[in-house]
Design a protein around this motif. Structure first.
Motif, PDB file in Angstrom:
ATOM      1  N   ASN A 148       0.975  -6.014  -8.390  1.00  0.00           N
ATOM      2  CA  ASN A 148       0.229  -4.889  -7.835  1.00  0.00           C
ATOM      3  C   ASN A 148       0.539  -3.564  -8.542  1.00  0.00           C
ATOM      4  OD1 ASN A 148      -1.235  -5.822  -5.113  1.00  0.00           O
ATOM      5  ND2 ASN A 148       0.716  -6.912  -5.283  1.00  0.00           N
ATOM      6  N   SER A 149       1.237  -3.652  -9.695  1.00  0.00           N
ATOM      7  CA  SER A 149       1.542  -2.481 -10.531  1.00  0.00           C
ATOM      8  C   SER A 149       2.274  -1.388  -9.763  1.00  0.00           C
ATOM      9  CB  SER A 149       0.245  -1.914 -11.143  1.00  0.00           C
ATOM     10  OG  SER A 149      -0.431  -2.891 -11.894  1.00  0.00           O
ATOM     11  N   VAL A 150       3.211  -1.800  -8.911  1.00  0.00           N
ATOM     12  CA  VAL A 150       4.031  -0.841  -8.176  1.00  0.00           C
ATOM     13  C   VAL A 150       5.277  -0.545  -9.007  1.00  0.00           C
ATOM     14  CG1 VAL A 150       5.348  -0.401  -6.072  1.00  0.00           C
ATOM     15  CG2 VAL A 150       3.202  -1.677  -5.959  1.00  0.00           C
ATOM     16  N   GLU A 151       5.482   0.720  -9.360  1.00  0.00           N
ATOM     17  CA  GLU A 151       6.628   1.115 -10.176  1.00  0.00           C
ATOM     18  C   GLU A 151       7.791   1.525  -9.275  1.00  0.00           C
ATOM     19  OE1 GLU A 151       5.727   4.054 -13.056  1.00  0.00           O
ATOM     20  OE2 GLU A 151       3.954   3.003 -13.825  1.00  0.00           O
ATOM     21  N   ILE A 152       8.842   0.740  -9.307  1.00  0.00           N
ATOM     22  CA  ILE A 152      10.041   1.073  -8.547  1.00  0.00           C
ATOM     23  C   ILE A 152      11.069   1.700  -9.492  1.00  0.00           C
ATOM     24  CG2 ILE A 152       9.639  -0.720  -6.833  1.00  0.00           C
ATOM     25  CD1 ILE A 152      11.753  -2.411  -8.285  1.00  0.00           C
ATOM     26  N   TYR A 153      12.084   2.306  -8.916  1.00  0.00           N
ATOM     27  CA  TYR A 153      13.108   2.979  -9.727  1.00  0.00           C
ATOM     28  C   TYR A 153      13.960   1.949 -10.452  1.00  0.00           C
ATOM     29  CZ  TYR A 153      17.281   5.706 -10.843  1.00  0.00           C
ATOM     30  OH  TYR A 153      18.332   6.306 -11.484  1.00  0.00           O
ATOM     31  N   GLN A 154      14.122   2.169 -11.749  1.00  0.00           N
ATOM     32  CA  GLN A 154      14.990   1.332 -12.561  1.00  0.00           C
ATOM     33  C   GLN A 154      16.212   2.146 -12.963  1.00  0.00           C
ATOM     34  OE1 GLN A 154      14.522  -2.008 -13.560  1.00  0.00           O
ATOM     35  NE2 GLN A 154      12.854  -2.007 -12.068  1.00  0.00           N
ATOM     36  N   PHE A 155      17.386   1.586 -12.776  1.00  0.00           N
ATOM     37  CA  PHE A 155      18.601   2.290 -13.156  1.00  0.00           C
ATOM     38  C   PHE A 155      18.618   2.512 -14.663  1.00  0.00           C
ATOM     39  CE2 PHE A 155      19.879  -0.269  -9.364  1.00  0.00           C
ATOM     40  CZ  PHE A 155      19.941   0.798  -8.484  1.00  0.00           C
ATOM     41  N   PRO A 156      18.954   3.725 -15.122  1.00  0.00           N
ATOM     42  CA  PRO A 156      18.831   4.051 -16.549  1.00  0.00           C
ATOM     43  C   PRO A 156      19.819   3.264 -17.404  1.00  0.00           C
ATOM     44  CG  PRO A 156      19.984   5.800 -15.378  1.00  0.00           C
ATOM     45  CD  PRO A 156      19.479   4.845 -14.328  1.00  0.00           C
ATOM     46  N   VAL A 157      19.342   2.864 -18.574  1.00  0.00           N
ATOM     47  CA  VAL A 157      20.186   2.105 -19.506  1.00  0.00           C
ATOM     48  C   VAL A 157      20.345   2.844 -20.838  1.00  0.00           C
ATOM     49  CG1 VAL A 157      19.620  -0.128 -18.477  1.00  0.00           C
ATOM     50  CG2 VAL A 157      18.155   0.799 -20.264  1.00  0.00           C
TER      51      VAL A 157
ATOM     52  N   ILE B  84      11.666   4.930  -5.798  1.00  0.00           N
ATOM     53  CA  ILE B  84      11.677   3.893  -4.761  1.00  0.00           C
ATOM     54  C   ILE B  84      12.700   2.816  -5.113  1.00  0.00           C
ATOM     55  CG2 ILE B  84      10.317   2.147  -3.561  1.00  0.00           C
ATOM     56  CD1 ILE B  84       7.833   3.776  -4.175  1.00  0.00           C
ATOM     57  N   ILE B  85      13.581   2.523  -4.169  1.00  0.00           N
ATOM     58  CA  ILE B  85      14.508   1.393  -4.293  1.00  0.00           C
ATOM     59  C   ILE B  85      14.247   0.457  -3.115  1.00  0.00           C
ATOM     60  CG2 ILE B  85      16.917   0.660  -4.330  1.00  0.00           C
ATOM     61  CD1 ILE B  85      17.679   3.313  -5.509  1.00  0.00           C
TER      62      ILE B  85
ATOM     63  N   LYS C  25      14.819 -16.780  -3.442  1.00  0.00           N
ATOM     64  CA  LYS C  25      13.371 -16.993  -3.546  1.00  0.00           C
ATOM     65  C   LYS C  25      12.607 -15.775  -3.039  1.00  0.00           C
ATOM     66  CE  LYS C  25      13.601 -22.035  -3.021  1.00  0.00           C
ATOM     67  NZ  LYS C  25      13.206 -23.206  -2.178  1.00  0.00           N
ATOM     68  N   PHE C  26      13.115 -15.199  -1.957  1.00  0.00           N
ATOM     69  CA  PHE C  26      12.481 -14.019  -1.371  1.00  0.00           C
ATOM     70  C   PHE C  26      12.518 -12.843  -2.348  1.00  0.00           C
ATOM     71  CE2 PHE C  26      12.563 -10.790   2.325  1.00  0.00           C
ATOM     72  CZ  PHE C  26      11.174 -10.714   2.316  1.00  0.00           C
ATOM     73  N   LYS C  27      13.668 -12.638  -3.006  1.00  0.00           N
ATOM     74  CA  LYS C  27      13.787 -11.569  -4.002  1.00  0.00           C
ATOM     75  C   LYS C  27      12.795 -11.766  -5.142  1.00  0.00           C
ATOM     76  CE  LYS C  27      18.576  -9.972  -3.530  1.00  0.00           C
ATOM     77  NZ  LYS C  27      19.827  -9.707  -4.289  1.00  0.00           N
ATOM     78  N   SER C  28      12.724 -12.990  -5.652  1.00  0.00           N
ATOM     79  CA  SER C  28      11.805 -13.277  -6.768  1.00  0.00           C
ATOM     80  C   SER C  28      10.354 -13.042  -6.363  1.00  0.00           C
ATOM     81  CB  SER C  28      11.987 -14.729  -7.243  1.00  0.00           C
ATOM     82  OG  SER C  28      13.309 -14.947  -7.670  1.00  0.00           O
ATOM     83  N   LYS C  29      10.015 -13.439  -5.144  1.00  0.00           N
ATOM     84  CA  LYS C  29       8.650 -13.265  -4.669  1.00  0.00           C
ATOM     85  C   LYS C  29       8.310 -11.785  -4.517  1.00  0.00           C
ATOM     86  CE  LYS C  29       5.382 -15.370  -1.514  1.00  0.00           C
ATOM     87  NZ  LYS C  29       5.186 -16.395  -0.467  1.00  0.00           N
ATOM     88  N   ILE C  30       9.259 -10.993  -4.020  1.00  0.00           N
ATOM     89  CA  ILE C  30       9.026  -9.558  -3.858  1.00  0.00           C
ATOM     90  C   ILE C  30       8.781  -8.903  -5.208  1.00  0.00           C
ATOM     91  CG2 ILE C  30      10.156  -7.379  -3.253  1.00  0.00           C
ATOM     92  CD1 ILE C  30      11.523  -8.868  -0.949  1.00  0.00           C
TER      93      ILE C  30
ATOM     94  N   VAL D  67       0.839  -1.212   0.000  1.00  0.00           N
ATOM     95  CA  VAL D  67       0.000   0.000   0.000  1.00  0.00           C
ATOM     96  C   VAL D  67       0.865   1.250   0.000  1.00  0.00           C
ATOM     97  CG1 VAL D  67      -1.657   1.338   1.343  1.00  0.00           C
ATOM     98  CG2 VAL D  67      -1.960  -1.126   1.106  1.00  0.00           C
ATOM     99  N   CYS D  68       1.890   1.265   0.835  1.00  0.00           N
ATOM    100  CA  CYS D  68       2.742   2.448   0.936  1.00  0.00           C
ATOM    101  C   CYS D  68       3.513   2.693  -0.355  1.00  0.00           C
ATOM    102  CB  CYS D  68       3.706   2.286   2.113  1.00  0.00           C
ATOM    103  SG  CYS D  68       4.694   3.770   2.432  1.00  0.00           S
ATOM    104  N   MET D  69       4.115   1.664  -0.916  1.00  0.00           N
ATOM    105  CA  MET D  69       4.886   1.838  -2.149  1.00  0.00           C
ATOM    106  C   MET D  69       3.987   2.248  -3.313  1.00  0.00           C
ATOM    107  SD  MET D  69       8.031  -0.886  -2.304  1.00  0.00           S
ATOM    108  CE  MET D  69       7.411  -2.299  -1.403  1.00  0.00           C
ATOM    109  N   LYS D  70       2.754   1.744  -3.331  1.00  0.00           N
ATOM    110  CA  LYS D  70       1.815   2.122  -4.394  1.00  0.00           C
ATOM    111  C   LYS D  70       1.450   3.595  -4.276  1.00  0.00           C
ATOM    112  CE  LYS D  70      -0.765   1.427  -7.929  1.00  0.00           C
ATOM    113  NZ  LYS D  70      -0.122   1.244  -9.246  1.00  0.00           N
ATOM    114  N   LYS D  71       1.327   4.103  -3.047  1.00  0.00           N
ATOM    115  CA  LYS D  71       1.003   5.517  -2.847  1.00  0.00           C
ATOM    116  C   LYS D  71       2.174   6.425  -3.203  1.00  0.00           C
ATOM    117  CE  LYS D  71      -3.195   5.172  -1.115  1.00  0.00           C
ATOM    118  NZ  LYS D  71      -4.370   5.833  -1.726  1.00  0.00           N
TER     119      LYS D  71
END
Length: 419
Positions: free
Chosen positions: A209-218, A180-181, A197-202, A169-173
């Motif tokens: 949940n369509s949460v957009e996190i920061y992606q390092f630019p390429v 967000i990293i 496994k934990f990383k993959s699940k996250i 909820v917080c990251m979506k807001k």
């Protein structure tokens, strides 16, 4: 669309490419920019979100290789509070004004429904302060302390069972307001197999949940390869420490356990080095730029639209700031006039109502006065009749008394003669 395509072609036709016959010197512009930037210094603001005790302050100390002397937070706070501390750092000739904002009491309440609200309000407040500085007639942006948050390090509890509802909820807001990293705190509590496994699940839950996190630019060729690799390591599993342990001939940051030592800067132990490399050494400027060009612009656009400003009118024609101002001013004056008329009508109506109330009260007073006057007259008449009756009774009594006296005198005289 055809007209829009023609315009760039016209501009290109007006521009000519010329060869210089000698050295002019504008190739020193990059050096000038670097010198000016170094002279002015840099600003970087970090937001740390996570439950109390996840090692946020320790990680900040480890990232910047210093001791910020933060105060431990209690677990019994009724609400979430944000505390920002600003520090002046210098490395070589580069000065950095670093602000670290911590969410004190986050996730400690029984009802966590509004835990994100304080964070959202704080981010918006920093955007609003910058916008108000921009809108001033006399601006001083070069000297203004930019408090907008450039990155949010979201600390995930190392449960190994995925994200909590409060995390999603917080990251979506926040995903449209700050870069967000996500990072897994205290990653030395999970085995390497469970960690993957934990990383993959996250990541799966964030995408679901369509949460957009920061992606390092390429898009920059110089960092394309390293950023592409690092994007696959998100979320970073980190370990922080303020303790130094001597291993061989080196003294390194580490955590000492009975079963061994976890080295903070050993990439086989955790992702701390990757996080520091990506956050500070490679993409700090991109984080600053994306905060201004994306998140702040989105907030600015929404606020100006709320104020009634627009770039085009109903016919999709450009509208100047003066036109918009005049329209808003006219609308404001018309609204004021309308409110004034409404207030005047309301005042007249209230006066009429008050006059009617006063007339009704006056009428009631007259009726009450007439009734009292009539009662007084009736009472006076009754008393007058009573007085007259008393007088008549008195006269009658005196008459009878006189007769009685005379009768008694006659009887006395008769007896005297007989003797």
């Amino acid at each position: 669309m055809a007209a829009m395509d023609v315009e760039p072609q016209k501009v290109e036709n007006l521009m000519r490419t010329l060869k210089l016959s000698g050295h002019v010197g504008f190739d020193s512009l990059p050096d000038q920019l670097v010198n000016k930037s170094v002279q002015n210094g840099f600003v970087f603001n970090i937001l740390c979100i996570g439950e109390t005790g996840l090692g946020k302050s320790t990680l900040m100390d480890s990232l910047f290789n210093t001791n910020f002397e933060s105060v431990p937070s209690p677990h019994n706070l009724p609400t979430v509070k944000l505390k920002a501390h600003t520090y002046e750092l210098q490395e070589s000739s580069v000065r950095l004004k670093l602000t670290i904002c911590d969410t004190v009491g986050y996730g400690d309440q029984v009802n966590k429904e509004d835990s994100f609200k304080a964070v959202v309000d704080y981010i918006d407040a920093q955007f609003e302060a910058y916008l108000q500085e921009e809108l001033k007639i006399k601006r001083s942006l070069p000297a203004y302390h930019d408090s907008r948050l450039h990155v949010c390090l979201y600390f995930i509890c190392p449960t190994g069972h995925g994200l909590k509802s409060i995390d999603l909820v917080c990251m979506k807001k926040l995903d449209t307001k700050v870069n967000i990293i996500p990072i897994i705190a205290k990653a030395d509590t999970i085995s390497k197999t469970e960690l993957q496994k934990f990383k993959s699940k996250i990541m799966h839950e964030l995408q679901a949940n369509s949460v957009e996190i920061y992606q390092f630019p390429v898009d920059d060729e110089s960092v394309t390869e390293v950023n592409s690799v690092m994007n696959s390591h998100i979320p970073f599993a980190v370990v922080g420490s303020t303790d130094f342990v001597k291993i061989g001939n080196k003294t390194v940051r580490a955590r000492q356990y009975p079963w061994g030592t976890v080295q903070v800067e050993n990439e086989s132990h955790c992702d701390f080095v990757k996080l520091r490399e990506m956050l500070i050494r490679t993409n700090m400027e991109d984080l600053r730029e994306k905060t201004h060009a994306r998140h702040y612009e989105l907030y600015r656009r929404r606020r100006l639209q709320q104020m009634g400003f627009t770039d085009v009118d109903a016919d999709n024609k450009p509208v100047s700031f003066q036109q918009t101002f005049e329209q808003k001013r006219s609308a404001h004056l018309a609204e004021l006039q309308q409110k004034e008329d409404e207030m005047r009508q309301m005042f007249v109506q209230r006066v009429k109502e008050k006059e009617a109330e006063l007339k009704e009260a006056e009428k009631e007073l007259h009726a009450k006065f007439d009734k009292l006057k009539k009662d007084h007259t009736d009472e006076k008449k009754r008393l007058e009749e009573l007085r007259k009756k008393v007088e008549d009774d008195t006269i009658e009594f005196n008459r009878r008394k006189q007769q009685s006296v005379q009768s008694h005198h006659t009887l006395t005289l008769g007896k005297s003669k007989k003797k």
